[in-house]
Scaffold this active site. Sequence first.
Site, PDB file in Angstrom:
ATOM      1  N   CYS A  13       0.826  -1.209   0.000  1.00 45.68           N
ATOM      2  CA  CYS A  13       0.000   0.000   0.000  1.00 45.68           C
ATOM      3  C   CYS A  13       0.865   1.267   0.000  1.00 45.68           C
ATOM      4  O   CYS A  13       2.083   1.217   0.168  1.00 45.68           O
ATOM      5  CB  CYS A  13      -0.932  -0.004   1.207  1.00 45.68           C
ATOM      6  SG  CYS A  13      -2.382   1.058   0.998  1.00 45.68           S
TER       7      CYS A  13
ATOM      8  N   ASP B 200      -6.532  -3.329  11.170  1.00 45.75           N
ATOM      9  CA  ASP B 200      -5.406  -2.410  11.330  1.00 45.75           C
ATOM     10  C   ASP B 200      -5.354  -1.920  12.770  1.00 45.75           C
ATOM     11  O   ASP B 200      -6.312  -2.060  13.532  1.00 45.75           O
ATOM     12  CB  ASP B 200      -5.574  -1.222  10.369  1.00 45.75           C
ATOM     13  CG  ASP B 200      -4.258  -0.528  10.044  1.00 45.75           C
ATOM     14  OD1 ASP B 200      -3.233  -0.843  10.692  1.00 45.75           O
ATOM     15  OD2 ASP B 200      -4.256   0.333   9.144  1.00 45.75           O
TER      16      ASP B 200
END
Length: 226
Positions: free
Chosen positions: A6, A140
Amino acid sequence: MWVKICGNTNLEDAALAAELGADALGFVFAASKRQVTAPQVAAITPHLPAGVERVGVFYSHDAQEIAQIASIAGLTAVQLHGGLDEALVEMLAQRFAGQVRIIQTLHWTVDAGRLESAAVLTSQIGRVAALGTVDRILIDSKVGSAGGGTGVAFDWAAAREVFASAPDGLRLIVAGGLRPENVAHAIAQLGPWGVDVSSGVEASPGRKSPEKLAQFIANARGAETP
């Protein structure tokens, strides 16, 4: 093991990650050191291998805005941050009609107690499962008000049962504080379907380290699952 790299900001890094074997590439469309625009990503995605997912990361709750950016940028998936918004998920599922997939981000709150974090996360995973429109959830770290990109890992040992008890059909992805040197341990602890990394493979914010990229992907692929 599904691997997502990412925080890409340029074609060179994205193409290298794909060449090294990444399954998905993430682009951040939110306030960040790694923020990109739809036209910037639209200049990158046509040059990537067809089989690599192009994932847009959004904090917006505006379905029209997300869908428009996805179309312009050539995205194949969107990753939703900013809390679970069931109405938004339903609207996007209708708009995309299976052409663009949805990844819902949920959080392990690092500042909370183990039991509280586990209970909240388990409840939210159940809500996503009940929607029936999302099959991938990214877990996350939440540190203070920051719900991503912190580079801080959550308590993998404490979260093990949450991952193990996820409803059938849901694919859980671990993020937060992953690096080449700890990704195999995270996989061994949690047994996720996938892993997601951004700052852990960078030379500087927005620029990837070729060595860290290669090592991370190799270590994730070679990790043992529980």
